[in-house]
Scaffold this motif. Structure first.
Motif, PDB file in Angstrom:
ATOM      1  N   LEU A 106     -23.314 -28.563 -13.171  1.00  0.00           N
ATOM      2  CA  LEU A 106     -24.732 -28.869 -13.121  1.00  0.00           C
ATOM      3  C   LEU A 106     -24.993 -30.334 -13.435  1.00  0.00           C
ATOM      4  O   LEU A 106     -24.293 -30.941 -14.249  1.00  0.00           O
ATOM      5  CB  LEU A 106     -25.489 -28.022 -14.149  1.00  0.00           C
ATOM      6  N   ALA A 107     -26.018 -30.896 -12.800  1.00  0.00           N
ATOM      7  CA  ALA A 107     -26.499 -32.238 -13.117  1.00  0.00           C
ATOM      8  C   ALA A 107     -28.013 -32.164 -13.240  1.00  0.00           C
ATOM      9  O   ALA A 107     -28.691 -31.726 -12.302  1.00  0.00           O
ATOM     10  CB  ALA A 107     -26.095 -33.235 -12.039  1.00  0.00           C
ATOM     11  N   TYR A 108     -28.538 -32.594 -14.392  1.00  0.00           N
ATOM     12  CA  TYR A 108     -29.973 -32.472 -14.638  1.00  0.00           C
ATOM     13  C   TYR A 108     -30.571 -33.836 -14.954  1.00  0.00           C
ATOM     14  O   TYR A 108     -30.019 -34.602 -15.759  1.00  0.00           O
ATOM     15  CB  TYR A 108     -30.248 -31.517 -15.798  1.00  0.00           C
ATOM     16  N   ALA A 109     -31.701 -34.117 -14.310  1.00  0.00           N
ATOM     17  CA  ALA A 109     -32.415 -35.375 -14.514  1.00  0.00           C
ATOM     18  C   ALA A 109     -33.754 -35.072 -15.179  1.00  0.00           C
ATOM     19  O   ALA A 109     -34.700 -34.651 -14.502  1.00  0.00           O
ATOM     20  CB  ALA A 109     -32.633 -36.086 -13.177  1.00  0.00           C
ATOM     21  N   PRO A 110     -33.873 -35.236 -16.502  1.00  0.00           N
ATOM     22  CA  PRO A 110     -35.118 -34.873 -17.195  1.00  0.00           C
ATOM     23  C   PRO A 110     -36.347 -35.619 -16.697  1.00  0.00           C
ATOM     24  O   PRO A 110     -37.459 -35.081 -16.749  1.00  0.00           O
ATOM     25  CB  PRO A 110     -34.809 -35.215 -18.659  1.00  0.00           C
ATOM     26  N   ASP A 111     -36.167 -36.862 -16.228  1.00  0.00           N
ATOM     27  CA  ASP A 111     -37.339 -37.630 -15.804  1.00  0.00           C
ATOM     28  C   ASP A 111     -38.012 -37.029 -14.584  1.00  0.00           C
ATOM     29  O   ASP A 111     -39.238 -37.084 -14.442  1.00  0.00           O
ATOM     30  CB  ASP A 111     -36.961 -39.089 -15.551  1.00  0.00           C
ATOM     31  N   THR A 112     -37.235 -36.432 -13.681  1.00  0.00           N
ATOM     32  CA  THR A 112     -37.809 -35.813 -12.482  1.00  0.00           C
ATOM     33  C   THR A 112     -37.827 -34.287 -12.568  1.00  0.00           C
ATOM     34  O   THR A 112     -38.528 -33.627 -11.787  1.00  0.00           O
ATOM     35  CB  THR A 112     -37.002 -36.202 -11.233  1.00  0.00           C
ATOM     36  N   GLY A 113     -37.030 -33.729 -13.470  1.00  0.00           N
ATOM     37  CA  GLY A 113     -36.913 -32.274 -13.560  1.00  0.00           C
ATOM     38  C   GLY A 113     -35.973 -31.676 -12.542  1.00  0.00           C
ATOM     39  O   GLY A 113     -35.858 -30.448 -12.435  1.00  0.00           O
TER      40      GLY A 113
END
Length: 463
Positions: free
Chosen positions: A57-64
């Motif tokens: 998994l790869a998650y980008a909190p700024d974009t969700g």
């Protein structure tokens, strides 16, 4: 001895019929869009047994945005021409079966996968799904009217998925009756901590990102998986009894609660290990995140997740679930009292252990506080219905059932029954009928009237 012509023809007809039956039974079929749970008919999938999930998994909190590749190892339980997976909301870009691209179609949350070759019964296979999008939390009446599942926080995400939200962030057979082991790898921006199930295999920084690998080597229901991400203060060690412990607390909540999560987690893990049987997982712990919109905690396997710790009894409740709900999971969701009634009763046992109130007095207090005309007594605990499966009666009347049982069969049999239950169904699934049979076997008593009164009948029972 030679056969007559008529006998030979009869034998040939019998053989031909047998061949046709065998051929028909082994003809490839589609799996099934669900395992048949009446509360969630399309959850889980028929035709295969999930064995292991490898989630990257790869998650980008700024974009969700979440991007993932999920590889499921499974075994065909029938001759399959196609099979289903559960995935909500997210877009699929590619599916492979045993390394070869497969066709797929989508009907809402159901993904039908058609491999290039049929999958014979008993064959092990892998299916890899590349997918992405912005997961959204679920809502509605089921979980106390709260949001649940994949929930964005100020610095990341809080992931608590009971009963049907695991498939909002990874493709799966999303039902507790189809357990598997897990490897969960999570890429986040550097400076964030990703916490998941089991034990931490590795964590390192590279090119501005942090890569974390968790491994859950014990079978786990999908709803107990997590990939909670944020800023955390982490403390590790061992309980006095020797169980590894990992506690992650959002620094925002550092002074928000007087409960020492680490100390209570360690003490309760060791105490339940004496009462319920050996601790079933490699690590114990907690994830405490600043997520007030959730308003609940969840018995995430190996590390219960708390949207905010409200009390010591919340911790002992969620840790009791490691035995009742996580290791021994429900066969169907209507059996949910086997999780919540037992964990609530564990709170009563903890008070008894602490010397503050006996379980008998807790029973009487709960019984007396609800008049006969209260709606509380109108829930059938053994089948509470989907939208009210977490009604207070499932918790409290479930716990009352256990105290009534304890007083009927006596402490010796009762405290022999609890570890027998967790040992017999360790890492598996069980039903209310299974518990009744074991209670009768251990106690040597016929108990139909007790369980009929407390689990299968509405109305306030007479004492």
């Amino acid at each position: 001895m030679a056969l007559s012509r008529s006998a030979r023809l009869g034998a040939l007809a019998t053989a031909t019929a047998s061949f046709l039956v065998i051929a028909a039974s082994s003809a490839p079929t589609h799996g099934a869009p669900g395992i048949g749970d009446p509360y969630f008919p399309r959850l889980g999938n028929g035709g295969f047994d999930a064995r292991h999930y490898d989630l990257d998994l790869a998650y980008a909190p700024d974009t969700g945005r979440l991007d993932g590749r999920a590889t499921l190892r499974a075994r065909a339980t029938r001759h399959l021409s196609s099979f289903d997976l559960d995935l909500q909301q997210l877009h699929i870009s590619r599916i492979e079966v045993d390394g070869r691209r497969a066709r797929f179609t989508r009907d809402g949350d159901e993904i039908t996968v058609t491999p290039r070759d049929d999958l014979r019964k008993g064959r092990d296979f892998t299916v890899s799904v590349s997918y992405g999008g912005v997961p959204e939390a679920l809502g509605g009446p089921i979980v106390f009217g709260s949001r649940y599942g994949w929930m964005k926080t100020a610095d990341g995400v809080f992931v608590a998925c009971e009963p049907n939200a695991a498939s909002t962030w990874f493709p799966s057979s999303d039902h507790p009756s189809d357990k598997a082991t897990y490897d969960i790898r999570i890429k986040t921006p550097k400076g964030l901590t990703a916490v998941s199930n089991g034990r931490l295999v590795s964590a390192f920084d590279k090119h501005g990102s942090t890569y974390t690998h968790w491994r859950e080597s014990r079978p786990m229901a999908t709803y107990l998986a997590t990939a909670t991400i944020g800023k955390f203060d982490v403390r590790t060690g061992r309980t006095p009894g020797g169980t590894p412990i990992y506690v992650a607390v959002d620094p925002v909540l550092k002074d928000a609660n007087s409960v020492d999560v680490y100390a209570v987690t360690a003490a309760a893990t060791d105490y339940w290990s004496r009462v319920f049987g050996p601790y079933p997982f490699e690590e114990t712990g907690a994830i405490v995140d600043d997520m007030p919109e959730a308003g609940f905690s969840l018995e995430v396997q190996s590390k219960p997740a708390y949207s905010a710790v409200r009390s010591e009894t919340t911790i002992v409740h969620e840790l009791a679930h490691q035995w009742f709900g996580d290791s021994v999971s429900v066969a169907q969701w209507k059996d949910i009292w086997l999780n919540e009634g037992f964990a609530t009763y564990a709170q009563w046992l903890w008070a008894e252990h602490q010397g503050t109130r006996s379980a008998h007095d807790s029973f009487l207090a709960g019984y007396a506080s609800r008049p006969a005309d209260s709606s509380f007594w109108q829930t059938e605990v053994a089948d509470p219905q989907r939208d009210t499966m977490f009604a207070s009666a499932v918790y409290q009347r479930g716990a009352m059932t256990l105290q009534a049982l304890r007083e009927r069969i006596g402490d010796t049999a009762f405290f022999k029954l609890l570890p027998a239950w967790t040992r017999l169904h360790r890492y598996g699934n069980a039903s209310t009928a299974d518990f009744i049979r074991l209670a009768e076997h251990v106690s040597g008593r016929q108990l139909d009237d007790l369980f009929d009164t407390w689990l299968f009948t509405t109305g306030k029972p007479a004492l």
